[in-house]
Design a protein around this motif. Structure first.
Motif, PDB file in Angstrom:
ATOM      1  N   SER A   1      -1.116   3.111   0.840  1.00  0.00           N
ATOM      2  CA  SER A   1      -1.431   2.400  -0.405  1.00  0.00           C
ATOM      3  C   SER A   1      -2.874   2.639  -0.827  1.00  0.00           C
ATOM      4  CB  SER A   1      -1.182   0.900  -0.236  1.00  0.00           C
ATOM      5  OG  SER A   1       0.195   0.620  -0.122  1.00  0.00           O
ATOM      6  N   VAL A   2      -3.785   2.628   0.148  1.00  0.00           N
ATOM      7  CA  VAL A   2      -5.202   2.850  -0.168  1.00  0.00           C
ATOM      8  C   VAL A   2      -5.448   4.291  -0.584  1.00  0.00           C
ATOM      9  CG1 VAL A   2      -7.545   2.809   0.758  1.00  0.00           C
ATOM     10  CG2 VAL A   2      -5.950   0.975   1.320  1.00  0.00           C
ATOM     11  N   ARG A   3      -4.826   5.239   0.089  1.00  0.00           N
ATOM     12  CA  ARG A   3      -5.028   6.655  -0.253  1.00  0.00           C
ATOM     13  C   ARG A   3      -4.409   7.008  -1.608  1.00  0.00           C
ATOM     14  NH1 ARG A   3      -8.975   7.377   2.486  1.00  0.00           N
ATOM     15  NH2 ARG A   3      -8.972   8.054   4.654  1.00  0.00           N
ATOM     16  N   GLN A   4      -3.320   6.338  -1.974  1.00  0.00           N
ATOM     17  CA  GLN A   4      -2.569   6.741  -3.169  1.00  0.00           C
ATOM     18  C   GLN A   4      -2.713   5.800  -4.357  1.00  0.00           C
ATOM     19  OE1 GLN A   4       1.456   7.117  -1.690  1.00  0.00           O
ATOM     20  NE2 GLN A   4       0.892   8.711  -0.230  1.00  0.00           N
ATOM     21  N   ASP A   5      -3.097   4.528  -4.105  1.00  0.00           N
ATOM     22  CA  ASP A   5      -3.105   3.548  -5.189  1.00  0.00           C
ATOM     23  C   ASP A   5      -4.320   2.624  -5.057  1.00  0.00           C
ATOM     24  OD1 ASP A   5      -2.430   1.937  -7.313  1.00  0.00           O
ATOM     25  OD2 ASP A   5      -0.684   1.031  -6.357  1.00  0.00           O
ATOM     26  N   ALA A   6      -4.128   1.424  -4.565  1.00  0.00           N
ATOM     27  CA  ALA A   6      -5.241   0.487  -4.383  1.00  0.00           C
ATOM     28  C   ALA A   6      -4.846  -0.586  -3.372  1.00  0.00           C
ATOM     29  CB  ALA A   6      -5.628  -0.168  -5.703  1.00  0.00           C
TER      30      ALA A   6
END
Length: 362
Positions: A39-44
């Protein structure tokens, strides 16, 4: 009894698995550490880092005090809100803590220190100020009345702006490693994941309100498990694992944070660092055999023995990586062996970071 952040009840209500971290009850994950990492690598995603401690340094002697206290040079903080990463050292060069200092004026600074060292750090700061004429003409204020939420990922900026009206106006022009104040809210363009995003510092009573607003804007809660794999991929040291009082910045991959340029700036630990060139260095390892690297594994090199300090499976790379402290003669590109459960597995010495802004660099 473990301490709790202002968001503890929020984490429990969200189904987080709670663990002890540096004496604090903290969420390790909310279900899937792997999905949180992605989630952190791809979105927030967002992290409760309110266990860390902001310390305000103010007064006419603040600049001179920090020039003595820190290995990096606060004279670099020429723009309001500019941030600087530094180590705070013992006289023998050992690392008491690594920290970020934000400068708003020569009499107005904020330092954020690690949770496990916070009390020790504040006591050290006050002891060093007491040794200076007039107590250093400085006031040192530990701010346990504040909370910190870190929002990280390629969509972090847009979602913070959507969740917190007014933040776009004060943060849109911020450079990396710079902060701005919006009333009692401090928006910092910093982070610990290798992704874009903000660290938000604000009065603790607002913690649940701000957290819920970010959730409503689509920001996923992230635990300390994913925070560790994210920071490792990003090539960022963890205090207590990759460095502590027994090692210096020069043998911890942090020589760039030590400023020797001004010979008149006698920061604590300078003489020890100059007198003893390091015999070890901190390097990145990429495991080439099947297995998972962890901390405290023996490393065998043609130049002598070493040891891993942090290690994990790296979800962004589908491989296992580590930091290792090894003899200085070990170079990028070398092949070493790591003792993984009694077997010597091959690993390649690589330049860090491993991942930055979602891109694998190895």
């Amino acid at each position: 009894m473990a301490k709790q952040t202002p968001l503890y009840a929020t984490h429990v209500a969200a189904g987080a698995k709670i663990v002890d971290f540096a004496g604090w009850d903290m969420p390790i994950h909310y279900g899937s550490q792997l999905e949180e990492h992605k989630s952190v690598r791809q979105d927030a995603g967002m992290f409760d880092v309110s266990h860390m401690l902001p310390v305000d340094i103010s007064g006419a002697g603040a600049f001179a005090f920090l020039q003595r206290l820190l290995a990096n040079d606060v004279a670099r903080l020429k723009e309001p809100g500019k941030a600087l990463y530094s180590c705070m050292l013992r006289e023998d060069g050992g690392i008491l803590d690594d920290l970020i200092v934000y400068g708003f004026a020569t009499d107005d600074y904020r330092i954020v220190v690690n949770a496990g060292t916070a009390d020790k750090d504040v006591a050290w700061m006050r002891a060093q100020a007491a040794k200076m004429p007039g107590g250093g003409n400085v006031t040192i204020t530990a701010r346990r009345d504040l909370a910190i939420i870190a929002v990280q990922g390629p969509q972090a900026q847009a979602k913070v702006w959507a969740a917190l009206p007014g933040t776009e106006a004060v943060s849109a022009s911020l450079k990396y490693f710079q902060a701005a104040r919006m009333g009692e809210l401090m928006v910092c363009n910093t982070g610990y994941t290798g992704e874009a995003g903000y660290e938000l510092i604000f009065p603790a009573p607002r913690a649940a309100e701000i957290w819920d607003a970010l959730v409503a804007a689509g920001v996923k809660p992230i635990g300390l498990g994913a925070r560790d794999t994210l920071r490792l991929e990003a090539g960022m040291n963890l205090y207590g694992s990759d460095m502590d009082e027994s090692v210096t910045p020069l043998e911890s991959g942090l020589a760039w944070t030590v400023d020797f340029a001004d010979p008149a700036r006698d920061f604590i630990g300078r003489q020890a660092l100059e007198a003893a060139p390091p015999s070890r260095s901190l390097v990145g390892l990429l495991l080439e055999d099947r297995g998972v690297l962890r901390s405290h594994m023996a490393v065998f090199t043609p130049h002598g023995a070493g040891e891993t300090t942090s290690g994990s499976f790296a979800p962004s790379m589908n491989a296992s990586i580590a930091f290792a402290r090894v003899p200085v003669a070990v170079a990028v590109g070398d092949t070493v062996e790591v003792d993984v459960r009694g077997k010597r597995l091959k690993a390649r010495v690589v330049k860090t970071p491993f991942v930055r802004k979602g891109k694998v660099l190895i």
